[in-house]
Enzyme design. Structure first.
Site, PDB file in Angstrom:
ATOM      1  N   ARG A   1       2.588 -29.399   5.037  1.00  0.00           N
ATOM      2  CA  ARG A   1       1.468 -28.791   5.768  1.00  0.00           C
ATOM      3  C   ARG A   1       1.804 -28.844   7.262  1.00  0.00           C
ATOM      4  O   ARG A   1       1.455 -29.797   7.951  1.00  0.00           O
ATOM      5  CB  ARG A   1       0.174 -29.549   5.480  1.00  0.00           C
TER       6      ARG A   1
ATOM      7  N   ASN B   1      -6.970 -26.039  -4.376  1.00  0.00           N
ATOM      8  CA  ASN B   1      -8.137 -26.547  -3.634  1.00  0.00           C
ATOM      9  C   ASN B   1      -8.947 -25.365  -3.108  1.00  0.00           C
ATOM     10  O   ASN B   1     -10.153 -25.276  -3.299  1.00  0.00           O
ATOM     11  CB  ASN B   1      -7.699 -27.420  -2.456  1.00  0.00           C
ATOM     12  N   ASP B   2      -8.244 -24.457  -2.436  1.00  0.00           N
ATOM     13  CA  ASP B   2      -8.944 -23.282  -1.922  1.00  0.00           C
ATOM     14  C   ASP B   2      -9.259 -22.288  -3.031  1.00  0.00           C
ATOM     15  O   ASP B   2     -10.305 -21.640  -3.005  1.00  0.00           O
ATOM     16  CB  ASP B   2      -8.115 -22.612  -0.817  1.00  0.00           C
TER      17      ASP B   2
ATOM     18  N   ARG C   1     -15.308 -26.848  -0.521  1.00  0.00           N
ATOM     19  CA  ARG C   1     -14.513 -28.021  -0.927  1.00  0.00           C
ATOM     20  C   ARG C   1     -14.831 -29.248  -0.099  1.00  0.00           C
ATOM     21  O   ARG C   1     -14.496 -30.369  -0.482  1.00  0.00           O
ATOM     22  CB  ARG C   1     -13.006 -27.708  -0.845  1.00  0.00           C
TER      23      ARG C   1
ATOM     24  N   CYS D   1       0.503 -26.331  -5.792  1.00  0.00           N
ATOM     25  CA  CYS D   1       0.589 -27.383  -4.778  1.00  0.00           C
ATOM     26  C   CYS D   1      -0.798 -27.922  -4.412  1.00  0.00           C
ATOM     27  O   CYS D   1      -0.912 -28.791  -3.555  1.00  0.00           O
ATOM     28  CB  CYS D   1       1.337 -26.900  -3.540  1.00  0.00           C
TER      29      CYS D   1
ATOM     30  N   ARG E   1       5.075 -24.709   4.814  1.00  0.00           N
ATOM     31  CA  ARG E   1       4.012 -23.715   4.936  1.00  0.00           C
ATOM     32  C   ARG E   1       3.768 -23.432   6.406  1.00  0.00           C
ATOM     33  O   ARG E   1       3.673 -24.362   7.211  1.00  0.00           O
ATOM     34  CB  ARG E   1       2.740 -24.261   4.283  1.00  0.00           C
TER      35      ARG E   1
ATOM     36  N   HIS F   1      -9.256 -32.986   3.521  1.00  0.00           N
ATOM     37  CA  HIS F   1      -7.911 -33.347   3.954  1.00  0.00           C
ATOM     38  C   HIS F   1      -7.745 -34.851   4.188  1.00  0.00           C
ATOM     39  O   HIS F   1      -6.652 -35.372   4.081  1.00  0.00           O
ATOM     40  CB  HIS F   1      -7.492 -32.511   5.168  1.00  0.00           C
TER      41      HIS F   1
ATOM     42  N   GLU G   1      -4.103 -18.689  -3.259  1.00  0.00           N
ATOM     43  CA  GLU G   1      -5.260 -19.579  -3.077  1.00  0.00           C
ATOM     44  C   GLU G   1      -6.542 -18.795  -2.822  1.00  0.00           C
ATOM     45  O   GLU G   1      -7.567 -19.371  -2.475  1.00  0.00           O
ATOM     46  CB  GLU G   1      -5.002 -20.629  -1.994  1.00  0.00           C
TER      47      GLU G   1
HETATM   48  C1  PEP Z   1      -4.861 -25.663  -1.394  1.00  0.00           C
HETATM   49  O1  PEP Z   1      -5.722 -24.967  -0.859  1.00  0.00           O
HETATM   50  O2  PEP Z   1      -4.885 -25.981  -2.594  1.00  0.00           O
HETATM   51  C2  PEP Z   1      -3.714 -26.166  -0.599  1.00  0.00           C
HETATM   52  C3  PEP Z   1      -2.690 -26.751  -1.181  1.00  0.00           C
HETATM   53  O3  PEP Z   1      -3.775 -26.074   0.741  1.00  0.00           O
HETATM   54  P1  PEP Z   1      -4.764 -26.965   1.663  1.00  0.00           P
HETATM   55  O4  PEP Z   1      -5.340 -28.042   0.784  1.00  0.00           O
HETATM   56  O5  PEP Z   1      -3.969 -27.489   2.779  1.00  0.00           O
HETATM   57  O6  PEP Z   1      -5.798 -25.951   2.080  1.00  0.00           O
HETATM   58 MG    MG Z   2      -5.382 -24.126   1.091  1.00  0.00          MG
END
Ligand code: PEP
Ligand code: MG
Length: 559
Positions: A295, A453-454, A464, A501, A331, A188, A430
């Protein structure tokens, strides 16, 4: 000249003095003051500084999140001047001769305990206030810069790693670039750096040495190189690169106001990801078509206690009003894993990424969920809101979350509070589970947004946050792309839209693939909007669609 090599996490070249992020050490010394009056004066000076800081914070909060947010700091200001509190401190310094730090620490504990033991809930809440205010005064007395940047000029910030809560509190105007020992590209901190448009290098390990503090560093977030006290030739080359980037940016700026349309007329929406109310101006500056991911947990990370319904309402209302009718997908709370918040008092978990996080917490603690949903629906009267749930794995979770939405709407109806009738409700795809049952999930919601990402983390069983996994963390893996295609097909079969996203949305190598599988919206960091628009406008999807879909499904791809 010293060259440090890490991984580029946010592009751009920045130059400035290297400054090490200081974490507060809360060691309070205890001694007899030699001059009691001087000690009292020391306290009074720290108290005045604290009041001044709180006034500035109240103004910042008012601009970013409204009056309710500002009131929090104003209460703290009053606490710092409270007669009982100040007299207790004066008495102990002047009559017992103890040093100011020790006295403030003792009186804070005494008052906090007294407030906590009261029956009245309002007075109990003052316990946290007195601790907070005293903590601020103690930091001033001990010279500890709590996460702040104590430099008259903007700096390149160096740190081992930064927690999201630390990053979010930094004074962005003071940061030219980031260099961190740890971290990963989809952490993050890296995401926030990209959102803020600040060059960042992560994963430099032990190359970062304390003795470099204050020396000039040039950070190239594209190549992941940081150069300390560059020689003339290197300096010239990097400054030229910076100029070229500025020129390129000027060229991209000409794309503002233009459509995101391919040469063969396929359109895609390009929205932005944000983490705070103040990010909206970068969305507008980069001509983002909407917000595809707010977020909201960063709002919680910025508070010392659960943010109230009114506080959240003001923040959401501000984002919606500032976006002036453009769509804003907010979200619901996604904490847990790397985003921990002390006041949630979540038990320690061995595997937090797979633990009690996001929607799971909201469903287990409905009072928190309801407060947020009430704030969201109330804010919906001020713009075009969509609500999105993170970390879905099953249909029952979505049904339960939607039930809470219905309950909230009924309550608002009964209270005569207005809200928009057309708030879309969607989910993040995700987890592999969500992608695999996207045919079922699509019947429950208005849209999907893929959190790559997740999705990559869970599909490839690759943390990650772990920079050492390197090539194993591969978001281009066909397993990930097949899940995206499956979700896109199921979304369209059921007449709903689908976006991406996660960070992959901005990956220009995959833009043609996303267009080919029919992704309707890409939500990216604000700075990525115009490069993505340029890429879309250069593309002829029909010419590559079949091949690219074939590549995803092929049994020949090397994996
Ligand atoms: C993701 O997981 O791709 C996402 C957009 O949410 P975050 O990165 O906040 O977990
Ligand atoms: Mg996520």
């Amino acid at each position: 000249m010293i060259t440090i090599q890490g991984k580029g996490a946010s592009t751009g070249v920045a130059v400035g003095p290297l400054y090490f992020y200081q974490r507060a050490k809360s060691e309070i010394s205890r001694y007899q003051a030699t001059d009691r009056d001087a000690e009292w004066a020391r306290f009074e000076k720290a108290q005045a500084t604290a009041i001044e800081q709180l006034g500035a914070l109240a103004e910042k909060a008012r601009k970013e999140a409204g009056d309710e947010a500002a009131a929090l700091f104003e209460v703290h200001q009053m606490m710092a001047e409270d007669l009982d509190y100040v007299e207790a401190i004066e008495d102990k310094i002047k009559n017992e001769g103890l040093n100011a730090e020790a006295v403030v620490s003792d009186i804070a504990a005494q008052f906090a305990e007294m407030f906590a033991s009261m029956d009245d809930a309002y007075m109990q809440a003052r316990s946290a206030d007195v601790k907070d205010v005293s903590g601020r005064i103690l930091d001033i007395l001990t010279g500890v810069a709590q996460g702040g940047i104590d430099s008259p000029v903007p700096v390149v910030l160096a740190a081992d790693d930064l927690a999201p809560s630390e990053t979010v509190q930094l004074d962005k105007a003071k940061i030219l670039g980031f260099v961190t020992s740890g971290g990963s590209g989809s952490s993050h901190t890296a995401i926030l750096a990209r959102t803020m448009g600040i060059p960042a290098i992560i994963g430099v390990g032990d190359q970062l040495k304390a003795e470099y503090a204050g020396r000039e560093v040039i950070v190239d977030g594209g190549t992941g190189t940081a150069v300390i006290e560059a020689d003339e030739a290197t300096r010239l080359r990097l400054m030229q690169k910076r100029d070229e980037q500025l020129k390129h940016q000027e060229m991209l700026n000409m794309l503002k106001g233009k459509e995101n349309v391919t040469k063969d007329n396929q359109r895609i929406r390009i929205y932005c990801n944000i983490g705070s109310v103040e990010d909206v101006h970068t969305v507008l500056a980069n001509d983002g078509g909407g917000i595809g991911l707010f977020r909201s947990e960063f709002l919680y990370l910025n508070c010392d206690d659960y943010p109230s319904e009114d506080y959240q309402f003001e923040a959401y209302k501000k984002v919606l009003s500032d976006m002036d009718g453009r769509e804003v997908v907010i979200r619901t709370l996604d904490i847990g894993a790397d985003k921990q918040i002390d006041y949630f008092n979540l038990p320690h978990e061995e595997n937090p990424a797979m633990g009690n996080r996001a929607l799971r917490i909201c469903l287990n603690r409905p009072e928190i969920f309801k407060t947020q949903l009430r704030a969201l629906y109330r804010a919906s009267a001020y713009g075009k809101l969509a609500i999105m749930f993170p970390m879905v794995t099953s249909v029952w979770e979505v049904k339960e979350a939607k039930k809470m939405c219905e309950l909230v709407k009924k309550e608002l109806d009964a209270e005569g509070i207005p809200y928009a009738a057309d708030v879309e409700v969607g989910i993040m795809i995700e987890t592999p589970a969500a992608a695999l049952i996207s045919d079922r999930l699509a019947k429950e919601v208005d849209f999907f947004s893929c959190g790559t990402n997740d999705l990559t983390q869970y599909t490839l069983a690759c943390d990650r946050q772990n920079n050492d996994l390197g090539r194993f963390f591969n978001p281009h893996h066909p397993a990930v792309l097949r899940l995206l295609k499956m979700a896109a097909d199921n979304a369209h079969k059921n007449g709903i839209w689908i976006g991406i996203c996660g960070e992959l949305g901005a990956d220009l190598e995959l833009t043609e693939t996303f267009l080919s599988i029919g992704i309707d919206e890409l939500s990216v960091s604000p700075r990525a909007v115009l490069p993505l628009r340029q890429k879309v406008r250069e593309t002829m999807v029909a010419a590559v669609r079949e091949k690219l879909i074939g590549d995803i499904l092929s049994d020949q791809t090397s994996i």
